[in-house]
Scaffold this motif. Sequence first.
Motif, PDB file in Angstrom:
ATOM      1  N   GLN A 192       0.843  -1.187   0.000  1.00  0.00           N
ATOM      2  CA  GLN A 192       0.000   0.000   0.000  1.00  0.00           C
ATOM      3  C   GLN A 192       0.880   1.238   0.000  1.00  0.00           C
ATOM      4  O   GLN A 192       2.077   1.172   0.284  1.00  0.00           O
ATOM      5  CB  GLN A 192      -0.969  -0.050   1.172  1.00  0.00           C
ATOM      6  N   ASN A 193       0.279   2.344  -0.355  1.00  0.00           N
ATOM      7  CA  ASN A 193       1.031   3.576  -0.611  1.00  0.00           C
ATOM      8  C   ASN A 193       1.972   3.965   0.526  1.00  0.00           C
ATOM      9  O   ASN A 193       3.154   4.204   0.294  1.00  0.00           O
ATOM     10  CB  ASN A 193       0.058   4.697  -0.949  1.00  0.00           C
ATOM     11  N   THR A 194       1.480   4.040   1.752  1.00  0.00           N
ATOM     12  CA  THR A 194       2.317   4.486   2.868  1.00  0.00           C
ATOM     13  C   THR A 194       3.520   3.577   3.075  1.00  0.00           C
ATOM     14  O   THR A 194       4.626   4.042   3.327  1.00  0.00           O
ATOM     15  CB  THR A 194       1.491   4.550   4.169  1.00  0.00           C
ATOM     16  N   ILE A 195       3.317   2.281   2.953  1.00  0.00           N
ATOM     17  CA  ILE A 195       4.406   1.327   3.183  1.00  0.00           C
ATOM     18  C   ILE A 195       5.421   1.389   2.048  1.00  0.00           C
ATOM     19  O   ILE A 195       6.631   1.419   2.280  1.00  0.00           O
ATOM     20  CB  ILE A 195       3.844  -0.091   3.396  1.00  0.00           C
ATOM     21  N   LEU A 196       4.963   1.431   0.811  1.00  0.00           N
ATOM     22  CA  LEU A 196       5.891   1.520  -0.322  1.00  0.00           C
ATOM     23  C   LEU A 196       6.710   2.800  -0.284  1.00  0.00           C
ATOM     24  O   LEU A 196       7.885   2.798  -0.649  1.00  0.00           O
ATOM     25  CB  LEU A 196       5.128   1.416  -1.640  1.00  0.00           C
ATOM     26  N   PRO A 208      12.991   5.175  -3.817  1.00  0.00           N
ATOM     27  CA  PRO A 208      13.264   4.768  -5.195  1.00  0.00           C
ATOM     28  C   PRO A 208      13.458   3.264  -5.360  1.00  0.00           C
ATOM     29  O   PRO A 208      13.168   2.714  -6.412  1.00  0.00           O
ATOM     30  CB  PRO A 208      14.549   5.520  -5.549  1.00  0.00           C
ATOM     31  N   ALA A 209      13.917   2.581  -4.320  1.00  0.00           N
ATOM     32  CA  ALA A 209      14.136   1.134  -4.410  1.00  0.00           C
ATOM     33  C   ALA A 209      12.834   0.398  -4.695  1.00  0.00           C
ATOM     34  O   ALA A 209      12.838  -0.701  -5.235  1.00  0.00           O
ATOM     35  CB  ALA A 209      14.752   0.619  -3.119  1.00  0.00           C
ATOM     36  N   SER A 210      11.712   1.010  -4.340  1.00  0.00           N
ATOM     37  CA  SER A 210      10.433   0.325  -4.551  1.00  0.00           C
ATOM     38  C   SER A 210      10.021   0.321  -6.021  1.00  0.00           C
ATOM     39  O   SER A 210       9.141  -0.448  -6.410  1.00  0.00           O
ATOM     40  CB  SER A 210       9.337   0.952  -3.690  1.00  0.00           C
ATOM     41  N   GLY A 211      10.667   1.121  -6.871  1.00  0.00           N
ATOM     42  CA  GLY A 211      10.317   1.164  -8.296  1.00  0.00           C
ATOM     43  C   GLY A 211      10.551  -0.148  -9.010  1.00  0.00           C
ATOM     44  O   GLY A 211       9.645  -0.712  -9.627  1.00  0.00           O
ATOM     45  N   ASP A 212      11.795  -0.670  -8.953  1.00  0.00           N
ATOM     46  CA  ASP A 212      12.103  -1.963  -9.577  1.00  0.00           C
ATOM     47  C   ASP A 212      11.295  -3.079  -8.930  1.00  0.00           C
ATOM     48  O   ASP A 212      10.812  -3.983  -9.603  1.00  0.00           O
ATOM     49  CB  ASP A 212      13.596  -2.291  -9.456  1.00  0.00           C
ATOM     50  N   PHE A 213      11.168  -3.012  -7.625  1.00  0.00           N
ATOM     51  CA  PHE A 213      10.383  -3.998  -6.886  1.00  0.00           C
ATOM     52  C   PHE A 213       8.938  -4.014  -7.407  1.00  0.00           C
ATOM     53  O   PHE A 213       8.401  -5.073  -7.712  1.00  0.00           O
ATOM     54  CB  PHE A 213      10.417  -3.657  -5.388  1.00  0.00           C
ATOM     55  N   ASP A 217      11.980 -12.351  -4.493  1.00  0.00           N
ATOM     56  CA  ASP A 217      12.249 -10.979  -4.932  1.00  0.00           C
ATOM     57  C   ASP A 217      10.997 -10.096  -4.955  1.00  0.00           C
ATOM     58  O   ASP A 217      11.069  -8.935  -5.318  1.00  0.00           O
ATOM     59  CB  ASP A 217      12.938 -10.967  -6.296  1.00  0.00           C
ATOM     60  N   LEU A 218       9.860 -10.661  -4.518  1.00  0.00           N
ATOM     61  CA  LEU A 218       8.645  -9.866  -4.329  1.00  0.00           C
ATOM     62  C   LEU A 218       8.398  -9.636  -2.846  1.00  0.00           C
ATOM     63  O   LEU A 218       7.301  -9.272  -2.431  1.00  0.00           O
ATOM     64  CB  LEU A 218       7.421 -10.535  -4.959  1.00  0.00           C
ATOM     65  N   CYS A 219       9.450  -9.846  -2.049  1.00  0.00           N
ATOM     66  CA  CYS A 219       9.416  -9.566  -0.616  1.00  0.00           C
ATOM     67  C   CYS A 219      10.517  -8.546  -0.323  1.00  0.00           C
ATOM     68  O   CYS A 219      11.607  -8.644  -0.877  1.00  0.00           O
ATOM     69  CB  CYS A 219       9.683 -10.832   0.194  1.00  0.00           C
ATOM     70  N   LEU A 220      10.196  -7.593   0.509  1.00  0.00           N
ATOM     71  CA  LEU A 220      11.180  -6.590   0.937  1.00  0.00           C
ATOM     72  C   LEU A 220      11.182  -6.522   2.455  1.00  0.00           C
ATOM     73  O   LEU A 220      10.150  -6.715   3.093  1.00  0.00           O
ATOM     74  CB  LEU A 220      10.808  -5.194   0.425  1.00  0.00           C
ATOM     75  N   ASP A 221      12.340  -6.201   2.991  1.00  0.00           N
ATOM     76  CA  ASP A 221      12.463  -5.958   4.421  1.00  0.00           C
ATOM     77  C   ASP A 221      13.512  -4.866   4.604  1.00  0.00           C
ATOM     78  O   ASP A 221      14.502  -4.843   3.871  1.00  0.00           O
ATOM     79  CB  ASP A 221      12.883  -7.233   5.163  1.00  0.00           C
ATOM     80  N   ALA A 222      13.303  -4.005   5.553  1.00  0.00           N
ATOM     81  CA  ALA A 222      14.272  -2.935   5.820  1.00  0.00           C
ATOM     82  C   ALA A 222      15.616  -3.509   6.264  1.00  0.00           C
ATOM     83  O   ALA A 222      16.657  -2.881   6.091  1.00  0.00           O
ATOM     84  CB  ALA A 222      13.726  -1.980   6.883  1.00  0.00           C
ATOM     85  N   ASP A 223      15.591  -4.706   6.815  1.00  0.00           N
ATOM     86  CA  ASP A 223      16.805  -5.367   7.273  1.00  0.00           C
ATOM     87  C   ASP A 223      17.135  -6.496   6.289  1.00  0.00           C
ATOM     88  O   ASP A 223      16.458  -7.533   6.258  1.00  0.00           O
ATOM     89  CB  ASP A 223      16.582  -5.916   8.683  1.00  0.00           C
ATOM     90  N   GLU A 224      18.164  -6.304   5.485  1.00  0.00           N
ATOM     91  CA  GLU A 224      18.537  -7.289   4.463  1.00  0.00           C
ATOM     92  C   GLU A 224      18.913  -8.642   5.063  1.00  0.00           C
ATOM     93  O   GLU A 224      18.664  -9.686   4.448  1.00  0.00           O
ATOM     94  CB  GLU A 224      19.680  -6.754   3.600  1.00  0.00           C
TER      95      GLU A 224
END
Length: 181
Positions: A11-15, A20-25, A149-156
């Motif tokens: 959703q918008n707030t989370i993305l 910018p990293a969310s663009g490719d994602f 690669d369709l999962c993101l986390d602030a902590d790699e």
Amino acid sequence: MTTALLLMDLQNTILERYGPASGDFLDRVVAAQERAEQAGLLVVLVRVKFAPGRPEISPRNKMFAAARSMSVGADDRGSEPHDRLLRGKGEVVVTKKRVSAFAGSDLEVILRSHDVTELVLGGISTGGVVLSTVREAADRDYALTVLEDLCLDADEEVHRVLTQKVFPRQAEVIASADWRP
């Protein structure tokens, strides 16, 4: 086996938190969503949203307690799935009240009504909604695939440990380009 693609907390707030990293994602997410639509799969967009005043949030809940004081309204655009995901192609929007996609939502009823037995998952964050949903869905006997690669986390490191060591115990973990609906 009937399959559904669950795209969670995109959703918008989370993305916006990922900049910018969310663009490719987001490009990868949309590509997977298009493949699912073409294959005739159910696509479920899961979001977290609370009522005005957030009466659902206990001050004891460490994860959501900060949301109690947020100034954004319960009906603002921030809680909506990203516009690129609202494609008008039959996707279903489910609202949850906790971390897992099942918690406080009608997800289970929707999945049962479509005879879904397999879930394909992606979302933000890997250590939040994805982890909680994998665990709960496995306990409910769904076959699971996590699109790494369709999962993101602030902590790699959290993302790496979960996708390489934890999730494979309960799910197939693959890249979205390798997923064939």
